[in-house]
Design an enzyme around this catalytic site. Sequence first.
Site, PDB file in Angstrom:
ATOM      1  N   HIS A  22      75.070  34.455  30.002  1.00  0.00           N
ATOM      2  CA  HIS A  22      73.902  34.491  30.949  1.00  0.00           C
ATOM      3  C   HIS A  22      74.020  35.160  31.688  1.00  0.00           C
ATOM      4  O   HIS A  22      72.602  35.876  31.995  1.00  0.00           O
ATOM      5  CB  HIS A  22      73.592  32.568  31.671  1.00  0.00           C
ATOM      6  CG  HIS A  22      73.317  31.719  31.200  1.00  0.00           C
ATOM      7  ND1 HIS A  22      73.628  30.794  31.198  1.00  0.00           N
ATOM      8  CD2 HIS A  22      72.733  31.854  30.025  1.00  0.00           C
ATOM      9  CE1 HIS A  22      72.816  29.541  30.206  1.00  0.00           C
ATOM     10  NE2 HIS A  22      72.171  30.016  29.029  1.00  0.00           N
ATOM     11  N   ARG A  27      48.543  32.754  29.729  1.00  0.00           N
ATOM     12  CA  ARG A  27      49.257  30.981  29.164  1.00  0.00           C
ATOM     13  C   ARG A  27      49.431  30.805  29.671  1.00  0.00           C
ATOM     14  O   ARG A  27      50.938  30.871  30.084  1.00  0.00           O
ATOM     15  CB  ARG A  27      49.805  32.185  27.832  1.00  0.00           C
ATOM     16  CG  ARG A  27      49.136  32.501  27.045  1.00  0.00           C
ATOM     17  CD  ARG A  27      50.420  33.058  26.057  1.00  0.00           C
ATOM     18  NE  ARG A  27      49.605  34.437  24.852  1.00  0.00           N
ATOM     19  CZ  ARG A  27      49.952  35.888  24.786  1.00  0.00           C
ATOM     20  NH1 ARG A  27      50.492  36.243  25.377  1.00  0.00           N
ATOM     21  NH2 ARG A  27      49.821  36.198  23.646  1.00  0.00           N
ATOM     22  N   GLU A  69      37.827  31.657  17.977  1.00  0.00           N
ATOM     23  CA  GLU A  69      39.472  31.651  16.937  1.00  0.00           C
ATOM     24  C   GLU A  69      38.760  31.072  16.119  1.00  0.00           C
ATOM     25  O   GLU A  69      39.800  30.612  15.021  1.00  0.00           O
ATOM     26  CB  GLU A  69      40.923  31.279  17.318  1.00  0.00           C
ATOM     27  CG  GLU A  69      40.456  30.325  18.743  1.00  0.00           C
ATOM     28  CD  GLU A  69      41.717  29.792  19.286  1.00  0.00           C
ATOM     29  OE1 GLU A  69      42.451  30.236  19.150  1.00  0.00           O
ATOM     30  OE2 GLU A  69      41.066  29.246  20.706  1.00  0.00           O
ATOM     31  N   ASN A  98      44.657  36.155  16.153  1.00  0.00           N
ATOM     32  CA  ASN A  98      45.714  35.383  15.776  1.00  0.00           C
ATOM     33  C   ASN A  98      45.601  34.360  14.970  1.00  0.00           C
ATOM     34  O   ASN A  98      45.674  34.173  13.436  1.00  0.00           O
ATOM     35  CB  ASN A  98      46.611  35.417  16.363  1.00  0.00           C
ATOM     36  CG  ASN A  98      47.258  36.507  17.600  1.00  0.00           C
ATOM     37  OD1 ASN A  98      46.845  37.449  17.311  1.00  0.00           O
ATOM     38  ND2 ASN A  98      48.350  36.453  18.455  1.00  0.00           N
ATOM     39  N   ASP A  99      44.722  33.766  15.223  1.00  0.00           N
ATOM     40  CA  ASP A  99      43.912  32.089  14.642  1.00  0.00           C
ATOM     41  C   ASP A  99      42.401  32.898  13.817  1.00  0.00           C
ATOM     42  O   ASP A  99      42.755  32.380  12.704  1.00  0.00           O
ATOM     43  CB  ASP A  99      43.696  31.293  15.329  1.00  0.00           C
ATOM     44  CG  ASP A  99      45.014  30.469  16.109  1.00  0.00           C
ATOM     45  OD1 ASP A  99      46.062  30.580  15.149  1.00  0.00           O
ATOM     46  OD2 ASP A  99      44.698  30.073  17.076  1.00  0.00           O
ATOM     47  N   CYS A 148      41.882  39.352  23.200  1.00  0.00           N
ATOM     48  CA  CYS A 148      42.950  38.974  23.781  1.00  0.00           C
ATOM     49  C   CYS A 148      44.244  38.594  22.215  1.00  0.00           C
ATOM     50  O   CYS A 148      45.698  38.573  22.345  1.00  0.00           O
ATOM     51  CB  CYS A 148      42.979  37.978  24.155  1.00  0.00           C
ATOM     52  SG  CYS A 148      42.725  35.827  23.575  1.00  0.00           S
TER      53      CYS A 148
END
Length: 868
Positions: free
Chosen positions: A470, A577, A712, A735-736, A783
Amino acid sequence: MIGIVIVAHSQKLAEGVKELAEQMSQGRVPIVAAGGLDDTTIGTNMERILSAINAVYQPDGVLVLMDLGSAVMSAEMAIETLSPEQQAKVLLSPAPLVEGAIAAAVEAAIGNSLAEVNAAACAVVNMPKVAGVAALSPEQEISTVPTAEAPSSNEITLTLINKSGLHARPAALFVQTAGSFQSTITVRNLSRNTTPVSAKSMFGVLGLGAQQNHRIAIAAEGPDAAEVLAVLRQLAGDGFGEMEQTPVAPAKEFAGPPLQETRVIPRSFVESAPHLVARGRMRKFQGVAASAGIAIGPAYLYRPLTLNAPQRKVEDPEAEWVRFTAAVEKAKAQIKATRDKAVTQVGRAAAEIFTAHLLFLEDPGLLDQMRVQITKEGLNAEAALAKAVAGYADVLRNMDDDLFRQRAADVEDVGQRVLRILRGISDRSLAELPEPAVLVARDLAPSDTFRLEKERVLGFCTAAGGVTSHTAILASSLGLPAVVGLGEKALDIPDGTPLIIDGEAGVVVVNPDEEILAAYRVRRESLVARQVAARQAGQGPALTRDGHRVEVAANVADVASTHAALEYGAEGIGLLRTEFLYLDRPTMPSEEEQVAAYQAIAEVMDQRPVIIRTLDIGGDKPAPYFAIGQELNPFLGWRAIRLCLGQPDMFKIQLRAILRSGYKRNVKIMFPMIATLQELLQAKALLREARDELAAEGLPHAEDPEVGIMVEVPAAAIAADVLAQEADFFSIGTNDLIQYTLACDRTNERVAFLYQPLHPAVLRLIRGVIDAAHVAGRWVGMCGEMAGQEEAVPILLGLGLDEFSMTSSAIPTVKRIIRSLSLTEAREIADRALRLSTTEEIQVYVKEVLQRLAGEEEKNEEGFGTTG
């Protein structure tokens, strides 16, 4: 199809197991026996095993089952002779030879993956061998052997698909989720044949050593047993949110392209005598690259205060227990404050390290152990804690996977924090750090690393640690050059010794001579120059040569990426988002939590536009507290706006939070995956209800924010003229949209080639959306990833796109392309591209355009240099 190799010390035994396995799979699986030194001599033979692997090698993989002893070593040697590509597809199984081979053959016969075949083979260690086992035909056995564990209705078995298995962050999410239910829940690692542990114990779950492809069994007893098992199944099926991680944006620096060495340090400088360092001779230490970058400065040996815990008997055990619990609560408050600060600086994903620390202190096993030692045995809290922490750390440190071994440092970090509180001691070692300096330490705890200030620490190197620690993860998130795993020789470096940290090569140069120092200074200056140039290129408006302006914005997911967006030159947030608040947690975020998160981002952007997308979650991005269930095609299922409209109370909480965060800010609202006008109208009606409620309660909020939709779904693109009557703006989610238009899943390697942003059909849809919106007086953004792709920019500009929103690092390049074109020229480029018939033709044409623009830009720069 999976191939199977049977390795045994006896060739006859191997052939017998092979025959049995072939009968079970009805000859559908390629199986080869590799037994004995030869056909008659007992032993194992590496060459026979290698020959067997090659004989059954399949693109889907090969599973090797072994009996005992040298069989494992011989099999490992055989695999080492294979090519790296083949090695990646050959798996040595720890399963028992006979039962494992039978189960593996059955699983392979039905076409399952290598991981599933191995999991089935390993799982048979829990199969009953006598009671209740009837003779079955091969046909019956094919359907029953894989589930021969015979779990009860309140137990499920799962295969871990995420890369890191149940290490700290996934384990924390697992424990948090289990802890939110009333039922008694246990989990065991079938691949390691462990005993069950409480699913609500952080130490217990970590102690399973559950890695990728391991099979675990989860059992629940109680009023909500069925519900918790369904939620945990979904959580594991989503890979605990690790299957598609958004890269962490650099906190303060542009990473830049890989640096080129200006001079290679000779191997003769590799350190062999640590005591020579003090004499001023140059030495090179080779460690593990943990965080890229170059640091040059004097060494500062960090000596953290490590507290001991003398054992003593206490007169009032109950009072001692109260003292311990008070210290734990104070430590938890400190950790929560650190986590909240980390969220804003390095993002939620990296900050989850500290959630794991919190769960250590809430672990029921630890607390039970402490209560017994304090109240029953009369031991003082310090000694009891030191004993418990040492035990848990030893368990982790002795595991065979480095990812889990590194978690021992986290446990010890938490233990030291509570010990300091119990003893009233404040650790101020880092406050003594001179400015500037390169930190040298045996190791750094995550809390230490997060307290490092870039103004005071140029970089650091440690004797211990690995790239999965970490500490290394936080160093990378903070943008600090770091090298770890140098060994104890690093601790011989005296304070003030000149050092160079090369975080890309994993090299530390001690007492560099002038030539080496000069070479690294050149590299560092080159890096800084590239960082400055990148930031400068992104600043200023995106203005074409003939004065047409478009907006270039960023897609972000938290405060850290918002800061990075501004550094790269974002003029707004084209997509926030909101899923970052909902994923990787067992319960839904409250309204107040959402308000704080959205406000923090809006404040960073001041009056720049911030488009907040409402929750886009569902079958492909499940949250454990949404009982969505299994869907055959989650991309076309109950997700995004469909899920939100189906749960209006939950949806209104988010809408209220967005409206409140938009008070006196330039916040806009965007609904995802709108396919019909009715969906948009329903969403707007709920938004009005939320606004009316806030007004009635007297809470400040945005009165009339712009409301848009993501385009989309092809239906929305085709009906853009209708939707434009109700939406204030469109943002095209390519994207979609591309996947739905071309009917291809880009994550499926067999059809991913069909995912083509410059496909003529996609470009025509985009043109239709933009034209319809402009007729209605609406603006259009994009976007999806396509907005940041160089080849797409000239076409999108020519089609009339008003806003480009993308990954922050792409902003400088996109602005440069826009500035190199006139709007008239861009329109001509788009018109010609749309007249072409194939994606390939469009790609070739746009590539020629970009090359021409680059050539013109280079000539302009040369001309400027000559005349200037």
